[in-house]
Design a protein around this motif. Structure first.
Motif, PDB file in Angstrom:
ATOM      1  N   TYR A  35       0.420  -1.506   0.284  1.00  0.00           N
ATOM      2  CA  TYR A  35      -0.035  -0.054  -0.023  1.00  0.00           C
ATOM      3  C   TYR A  35       0.798   1.319   0.532  1.00  0.00           C
ATOM      4  CZ  TYR A  35      -3.668  -3.515   1.641  1.00  0.00           C
ATOM      5  OH  TYR A  35      -5.044  -3.736   1.782  1.00  0.00           O
ATOM      6  N   GLY A  42      -4.996   8.773   2.795  1.00  0.00           N
ATOM      7  CA  GLY A  42      -5.572   6.995   3.233  1.00  0.00           C
ATOM      8  C   GLY A  42      -4.032   6.696   2.453  1.00  0.00           C
ATOM      9  N   LEU A  43      -4.502   5.392   2.737  1.00  0.00           N
ATOM     10  CA  LEU A  43      -3.463   4.114   1.974  1.00  0.00           C
ATOM     11  C   LEU A  43      -4.468   3.980   0.874  1.00  0.00           C
ATOM     12  CD1 LEU A  43      -3.076   3.468   5.407  1.00  0.00           C
ATOM     13  CD2 LEU A  43      -1.871   1.716   4.510  1.00  0.00           C
ATOM     14  N   PHE A  91       3.586   0.919   2.783  1.00  0.00           N
ATOM     15  CA  PHE A  91       2.839  -0.006   3.916  1.00  0.00           C
ATOM     16  C   PHE A  91       3.254  -1.326   3.086  1.00  0.00           C
ATOM     17  CE2 PHE A  91       3.109   1.853   7.771  1.00  0.00           C
ATOM     18  CZ  PHE A  91       2.522   3.403   7.591  1.00  0.00           C
ATOM     19  N   GLU A 105      -7.545 -10.867   8.366  1.00  0.00           N
ATOM     20  CA  GLU A 105      -6.823  -9.414   9.130  1.00  0.00           C
ATOM     21  C   GLU A 105      -5.520  -9.675   8.500  1.00  0.00           C
ATOM     22  OE1 GLU A 105      -5.877  -9.635  13.323  1.00  0.00           O
ATOM     23  OE2 GLU A 105      -4.775  -8.249  13.274  1.00  0.00           O
ATOM     24  N   GLY A 109       3.746  -4.119   7.959  1.00  0.00           N
ATOM     25  CA  GLY A 109       5.067  -3.666   9.207  1.00  0.00           C
ATOM     26  C   GLY A 109       4.580  -2.115   8.592  1.00  0.00           C
ATOM     27  N   ARG A 113       9.589   5.380   4.293  1.00  0.00           N
ATOM     28  CA  ARG A 113       9.503   6.354   4.067  1.00  0.00           C
ATOM     29  C   ARG A 113      10.925   6.971   2.654  1.00  0.00           C
ATOM     30  NH1 ARG A 113       7.476   4.893   7.909  1.00  0.00           N
ATOM     31  NH2 ARG A 113       5.532   5.823   8.747  1.00  0.00           N
TER      32      ARG A 113
ATOM     33  N   PHE B  33     -12.785  -3.967   7.592  1.00  0.00           N
ATOM     34  CA  PHE B  33     -11.946  -3.508   8.663  1.00  0.00           C
ATOM     35  C   PHE B  33     -11.862  -2.206   9.286  1.00  0.00           C
ATOM     36  CE2 PHE B  33      -9.884  -7.442   8.950  1.00  0.00           C
ATOM     37  CZ  PHE B  33     -10.219  -7.775   7.038  1.00  0.00           C
ATOM     38  N   TYR B  35      -8.973  -0.087  11.184  1.00  0.00           N
ATOM     39  CA  TYR B  35      -7.521   0.198  11.932  1.00  0.00           C
ATOM     40  C   TYR B  35      -8.018   1.746  12.771  1.00  0.00           C
ATOM     41  CZ  TYR B  35      -5.650  -3.760   9.001  1.00  0.00           C
ATOM     42  OH  TYR B  35      -5.790  -4.933   8.880  1.00  0.00           O
ATOM     43  N   GLN B  37      -4.412   4.252  13.994  1.00  0.00           N
ATOM     44  CA  GLN B  37      -2.391   4.687  13.231  1.00  0.00           C
ATOM     45  C   GLN B  37      -2.331   5.760  13.591  1.00  0.00           C
ATOM     46  OE1 GLN B  37      -2.091   5.274   9.101  1.00  0.00           O
ATOM     47  NE2 GLN B  37      -0.143   4.627   8.505  1.00  0.00           N
ATOM     48  N   GLY B  40       3.258   8.572  12.025  1.00  0.00           N
ATOM     49  CA  GLY B  40       3.945   7.599  11.606  1.00  0.00           C
ATOM     50  C   GLY B  40       4.487   6.647  11.853  1.00  0.00           C
ATOM     51  N   GLU B  41       3.703   5.509  12.522  1.00  0.00           N
ATOM     52  CA  GLU B  41       3.014   4.429  12.786  1.00  0.00           C
ATOM     53  C   GLU B  41       2.723   3.529  11.812  1.00  0.00           C
ATOM     54  OE1 GLU B  41       4.350   5.048  17.928  1.00  0.00           O
ATOM     55  OE2 GLU B  41       2.895   3.593  16.854  1.00  0.00           O
ATOM     56  N   ALA B  42       2.552   2.260  11.919  1.00  0.00           N
ATOM     57  CA  ALA B  42       2.125   1.271  10.809  1.00  0.00           C
ATOM     58  C   ALA B  42       0.601   1.411  11.547  1.00  0.00           C
ATOM     59  CB  ALA B  42       2.922   0.311  10.936  1.00  0.00           C
ATOM     60  N   PRO B  43      -0.379   0.996  10.513  1.00  0.00           N
ATOM     61  CA  PRO B  43      -1.564   0.699  11.155  1.00  0.00           C
ATOM     62  C   PRO B  43      -1.591  -0.725  11.768  1.00  0.00           C
ATOM     63  CG  PRO B  43      -1.839   1.108   8.520  1.00  0.00           C
ATOM     64  CD  PRO B  43      -0.864   0.957   9.288  1.00  0.00           C
ATOM     65  N   PHE B  45      -4.994  -3.233  13.600  1.00  0.00           N
ATOM     66  CA  PHE B  45      -6.021  -4.073  13.700  1.00  0.00           C
ATOM     67  C   PHE B  45      -7.107  -3.656  15.242  1.00  0.00           C
ATOM     68  CE2 PHE B  45      -9.177  -6.802  12.947  1.00  0.00           C
ATOM     69  CZ  PHE B  45      -9.968  -7.578  14.069  1.00  0.00           C
ATOM     70  N   LEU B  98      -7.217  -4.754   0.301  1.00  0.00           N
ATOM     71  CA  LEU B  98      -8.753  -3.658   1.456  1.00  0.00           C
ATOM     72  C   LEU B  98      -8.701  -2.310   0.990  1.00  0.00           C
ATOM     73  CD1 LEU B  98      -7.384  -4.353   4.909  1.00  0.00           C
ATOM     74  CD2 LEU B  98      -9.005  -5.123   3.538  1.00  0.00           C
ATOM     75  N   PHE B 100      -8.868   1.828   1.097  1.00  0.00           N
ATOM     76  CA  PHE B 100      -9.032   2.153   2.364  1.00  0.00           C
ATOM     77  C   PHE B 100     -10.310   3.757   1.666  1.00  0.00           C
ATOM     78  CE2 PHE B 100      -6.946   0.496   5.812  1.00  0.00           C
ATOM     79  CZ  PHE B 100      -6.443  -0.852   4.562  1.00  0.00           C
ATOM     80  N   THR B 102     -10.210   7.770   3.434  1.00  0.00           N
ATOM     81  CA  THR B 102      -8.223   9.071   4.083  1.00  0.00           C
ATOM     82  C   THR B 102      -8.261   8.389   5.660  1.00  0.00           C
ATOM     83  OG1 THR B 102     -10.565  10.653   4.143  1.00  0.00           O
ATOM     84  CG2 THR B 102      -9.394  10.689   1.922  1.00  0.00           C
ATOM     85  N   ARG B 105      -9.217  11.669  12.124  1.00  0.00           N
ATOM     86  CA  ARG B 105      -8.176  11.844  12.775  1.00  0.00           C
ATOM     87  C   ARG B 105      -8.736  12.394  13.748  1.00  0.00           C
ATOM     88  NH1 ARG B 105      -4.342  16.228  10.699  1.00  0.00           N
ATOM     89  NH2 ARG B 105      -3.993  14.939   9.161  1.00  0.00           N
TER      90      ARG B 105
END
Lengths: 117, 110
Positions: A35, A42-43, A91, A105, A109, A113, B33, B35, B37, B40-43, B45, B98, B100, B102, B105
Protein backbone atom coordinates in the motif's frame (compact mmCIF):
# COMPACT_ATOMS: atom_id res chain seq x y z
CA UNK A 1 7.04 -14.33 16.68
CA UNK A 2 8.42 -11.45 14.68
CA UNK A 3 5.95 -9.20 12.94
CA UNK A 4 6.07 -7.93 9.39
CA UNK A 5 9.47 -6.46 8.71
CA UNK A 6 10.27 -3.74 6.23
CA UNK A 7 13.55 -2.18 5.31
CA UNK A 8 14.81 0.36 4.99
CA UNK A 9 12.61 2.43 7.29
CA UNK A 10 13.70 5.63 5.56
CA UNK A 11 15.03 5.95 2.04
CA UNK A 12 16.22 9.08 0.28
CA UNK A 13 16.70 9.08 -3.47
CA UNK A 14 17.40 11.72 -6.11
CA UNK A 15 15.16 12.03 -9.13
CA UNK A 16 15.96 9.37 -11.69
CA UNK A 17 17.43 6.85 -9.25
CA UNK A 18 15.94 3.50 -8.35
CA UNK A 19 14.26 2.63 -5.05
CA UNK A 20 14.04 -0.91 -3.69
CA UNK A 21 11.77 -1.57 -0.76
CA UNK A 22 11.82 -4.92 1.04
CA UNK A 23 9.16 -6.71 3.03
CA UNK A 24 9.42 -9.94 5.01
CA UNK A 25 5.95 -11.24 5.95
CA UNK A 26 5.09 -12.76 9.29
CA UNK A 27 6.12 -16.37 9.71
CA UNK A 28 3.50 -18.64 8.20
CA UNK A 29 1.94 -15.90 6.06
CA UNK A 30 1.83 -16.52 2.34
CA UNK A 31 0.01 -13.38 1.18
CA UNK A 32 1.71 -10.01 0.81
CA UNK A 33 0.10 -6.66 0.02
CA UNK A 34 1.71 -3.32 -0.76
CA UNK A 35 0.00 0.00 0.00
CA UNK A 36 1.09 3.58 -0.55
CA UNK A 37 0.17 6.44 1.75
CA UNK A 38 0.68 9.98 0.53
CA UNK A 39 0.94 12.74 3.14
CA UNK A 40 -2.46 13.50 4.71
CA UNK A 41 -4.14 10.77 2.64
CA UNK A 42 -5.43 7.26 3.18
CA UNK A 43 -3.67 4.06 2.22
CA UNK A 44 -4.02 3.09 -1.43
CA UNK A 45 -3.79 -0.54 -2.51
CA UNK A 46 -1.03 -1.23 -4.99
CA UNK A 47 -0.46 -4.96 -5.42
CA UNK A 48 -1.26 -8.35 -3.89
CA UNK A 49 1.19 -11.22 -4.23
CA UNK A 50 1.61 -14.81 -3.21
CA UNK A 51 4.86 -16.71 -3.53
CA UNK A 52 6.09 -16.33 -7.13
CA UNK A 53 2.70 -14.99 -8.26
CA UNK A 54 1.15 -11.57 -8.71
CA UNK A 55 -2.53 -11.99 -7.88
CA UNK A 56 -3.81 -8.43 -8.26
CA UNK A 57 -1.79 -5.45 -9.46
CA UNK A 58 -4.71 -3.18 -10.24
CA UNK A 59 -3.32 -0.40 -8.03
CA UNK A 60 0.15 -0.32 -9.52
CA UNK A 61 1.11 2.57 -11.79
CA UNK A 62 1.57 1.30 -15.33
CA UNK A 63 5.18 2.40 -15.60
CA UNK A 64 8.27 2.37 -13.41
CA UNK A 65 6.73 0.25 -10.63
CA UNK A 66 7.13 -3.50 -10.23
CA UNK A 67 6.79 -6.02 -7.43
CA UNK A 68 7.88 -9.56 -6.80
CA UNK A 69 7.65 -12.17 -4.08
CA UNK A 70 10.21 -14.87 -4.88
CA UNK A 71 10.19 -18.40 -3.57
CA UNK A 72 13.02 -17.50 -1.22
CA UNK A 73 13.55 -14.12 0.38
CA UNK A 74 11.48 -11.00 0.93
CA UNK A 75 8.96 -9.32 -1.31
CA UNK A 76 10.45 -6.40 -3.24
CA UNK A 77 8.72 -3.27 -4.45
CA UNK A 78 10.88 -1.61 -7.07
CA UNK A 79 10.47 1.93 -8.34
CA UNK A 80 12.61 2.92 -11.30
CA UNK A 81 13.53 6.49 -12.22
CA UNK A 82 11.85 7.95 -9.16
CA UNK A 83 10.12 11.34 -9.32
CA UNK A 84 9.16 13.73 -6.53
CA UNK A 85 5.57 12.49 -6.64
CA UNK A 86 6.76 9.06 -5.51
CA UNK A 87 7.58 10.48 -2.08
CA UNK A 88 5.28 8.63 0.31
CA UNK A 89 5.13 5.98 2.98
CA UNK A 90 4.99 2.47 1.53
CA UNK A 91 3.42 -0.12 3.78
CA UNK A 92 3.57 -3.86 3.38
CA UNK A 93 1.01 -6.14 4.98
CA UNK A 94 0.79 -9.91 5.22
CA UNK A 95 -1.95 -12.39 5.97
CA UNK A 96 -2.30 -16.15 6.20
CA UNK A 97 -4.25 -18.29 3.76
CA UNK A 98 -7.66 -16.77 2.92
CA UNK A 99 -10.32 -17.76 5.43
CA UNK A 100 -13.82 -18.82 4.55
CA UNK A 101 -15.31 -15.52 5.69
CA UNK A 102 -12.55 -13.53 4.07
CA UNK A 103 -11.71 -12.37 7.56
CA UNK A 104 -8.04 -12.24 6.88
CA UNK A 105 -6.65 -9.65 9.19
CA UNK A 106 -3.76 -7.96 7.46
CA UNK A 107 -0.78 -7.28 9.68
CA UNK A 108 1.12 -4.18 8.66
CA UNK A 109 4.81 -3.54 8.73
CA UNK A 110 6.30 -0.26 10.02
CA UNK A 111 6.54 1.16 6.51
CA UNK A 112 9.30 2.64 4.40
CA UNK A 113 9.28 6.40 4.06
CA UNK A 114 10.62 7.33 0.66
CA UNK A 115 11.77 10.87 0.05
CA UNK A 116 12.71 11.90 -3.47
CA UNK A 117 14.87 15.00 -3.68
CA UNK B 1 -16.18 2.36 -8.58
CA UNK B 2 -15.15 2.07 -4.97
CA UNK B 3 -15.91 4.89 -2.57
CA UNK B 4 -15.44 5.11 1.18
CA UNK B 5 -16.28 8.21 3.18
CA UNK B 6 -15.40 9.13 6.73
CA UNK B 7 -14.99 12.50 8.47
CA UNK B 8 -11.56 14.03 8.18
CA UNK B 9 -11.17 15.19 11.76
CA UNK B 10 -12.92 14.86 15.11
CA UNK B 11 -12.21 16.12 18.59
CA UNK B 12 -13.37 14.80 21.96
CA UNK B 13 -12.65 15.10 25.65
CA UNK B 14 -10.89 12.56 27.83
CA UNK B 15 -13.41 10.18 29.40
CA UNK B 16 -16.08 10.88 26.78
CA UNK B 17 -17.57 8.67 24.06
CA UNK B 18 -16.99 9.28 20.35
CA UNK B 19 -18.54 7.65 17.29
CA UNK B 20 -16.66 7.65 13.98
CA UNK B 21 -18.88 6.94 10.97
CA UNK B 22 -17.96 5.32 7.69
CA UNK B 23 -20.13 4.93 4.60
CA UNK B 24 -19.13 2.91 1.57
CA UNK B 25 -20.21 2.12 -1.97
CA UNK B 26 -18.21 -0.82 -3.26
CA UNK B 27 -18.66 -3.81 -5.52
CA UNK B 28 -17.77 -7.22 -4.16
CA UNK B 29 -18.09 -6.21 -0.50
CA UNK B 30 -16.85 -8.90 1.85
CA UNK B 31 -16.38 -7.24 5.22
CA UNK B 32 -15.24 -4.08 6.94
CA UNK B 33 -12.12 -3.45 9.02
CA UNK B 34 -11.22 -0.67 11.39
CA UNK B 35 -7.55 0.12 11.97
CA UNK B 36 -5.85 2.60 14.28
CA UNK B 37 -2.80 4.47 13.07
CA UNK B 38 -0.64 6.72 15.22
CA UNK B 39 1.38 9.34 13.40
CA UNK B 40 4.41 7.81 11.70
CA UNK B 41 3.46 4.27 12.63
CA UNK B 42 1.86 1.23 11.01
CA UNK B 43 -1.91 0.67 11.10
CA UNK B 44 -2.95 -1.76 13.81
CA UNK B 45 -6.07 -3.92 13.69
CA UNK B 46 -9.05 -2.93 15.81
CA UNK B 47 -12.06 -4.84 14.50
CA UNK B 48 -13.65 -6.74 11.65
CA UNK B 49 -17.36 -6.93 10.79
CA UNK B 50 -18.81 -9.21 8.15
CA UNK B 51 -22.35 -9.65 9.51
CA UNK B 52 -24.80 -6.92 10.47
CA UNK B 53 -24.69 -5.85 14.08
CA UNK B 54 -22.44 -4.69 16.85
CA UNK B 55 -19.11 -6.24 17.81
CA UNK B 56 -17.82 -5.19 21.21
CA UNK B 57 -14.22 -5.47 22.31
CA UNK B 58 -13.36 -3.67 25.52
CA UNK B 59 -13.61 0.10 25.12
CA UNK B 60 -14.04 -0.22 21.35
CA UNK B 61 -17.14 -1.39 19.48
CA UNK B 62 -17.85 -1.57 15.77
CA UNK B 63 -21.19 -1.71 13.99
CA UNK B 64 -22.10 -2.73 10.46
CA UNK B 65 -25.22 -2.40 8.33
CA UNK B 66 -24.62 -4.07 4.95
CA UNK B 67 -27.95 -2.91 3.52
CA UNK B 68 -27.14 0.72 4.29
CA UNK B 69 -23.45 0.56 3.43
CA UNK B 70 -22.67 2.00 6.84
CA UNK B 71 -20.38 1.30 9.75
CA UNK B 72 -19.27 3.09 12.87
CA UNK B 73 -16.51 2.72 15.42
CA UNK B 74 -17.46 3.62 18.98
CA UNK B 75 -14.76 4.53 21.48
CA UNK B 76 -15.73 4.74 25.13
CA UNK B 77 -13.90 6.20 28.14
CA UNK B 78 -11.54 8.06 25.87
CA UNK B 79 -7.90 8.29 26.86
CA UNK B 80 -5.23 10.66 25.61
CA UNK B 81 -3.48 7.74 23.91
CA UNK B 82 -6.55 7.26 21.70
CA UNK B 83 -5.49 10.34 19.73
CA UNK B 84 -4.73 8.80 16.35
CA UNK B 85 -6.15 8.29 12.88
CA UNK B 86 -8.88 5.69 12.53
CA UNK B 87 -9.04 3.99 9.16
CA UNK B 88 -12.14 2.36 7.75
CA UNK B 89 -11.31 -0.32 5.15
CA UNK B 90 -13.49 -2.58 3.01
CA UNK B 91 -12.35 -6.08 2.15
CA UNK B 92 -13.13 -7.06 -1.45
CA UNK B 93 -14.36 -10.56 -2.20
CA UNK B 94 -11.94 -13.05 -3.76
CA UNK B 95 -8.94 -10.75 -3.56
CA UNK B 96 -8.66 -9.82 0.10
CA UNK B 97 -7.30 -6.44 -0.89
CA UNK B 98 -8.42 -3.60 1.34
CA UNK B 99 -9.89 -0.36 0.08
CA UNK B 100 -9.22 2.34 2.65
CA UNK B 101 -11.01 5.55 3.44
CA UNK B 102 -8.88 8.63 3.99
CA UNK B 103 -8.99 8.12 7.75
CA UNK B 104 -10.43 10.18 10.61
CA UNK B 105 -7.93 12.05 12.74
CA UNK B 106 -9.17 12.03 16.33
CA UNK B 107 -7.77 14.42 18.89
CA UNK B 108 -8.53 13.79 22.54
CA UNK B 109 -8.21 16.77 24.88
CA UNK B 110 -7.86 16.68 28.66
Amino acid sequence: NAGVMQNPRHLVRRRGQEARLRCSPMKGHSHVYWYRQLPEEGLKFMVYLQKENIIDESGMPKERFSAEFPKEGPSILRIQQVVRGDSAAYFCASSPIMGELGDNEQFFGPGTRLTVL
Amino acid sequence: GQNIDQPTEMTATEGAIVQINCTYQTSGFNGLFWYQQHAGEAPTFLSYNVLDGLEEKGRFSSFLSRSKGYSYLLLKELQMKDSASYLCAVSIRNTDKLIFGTGTRLQVFP
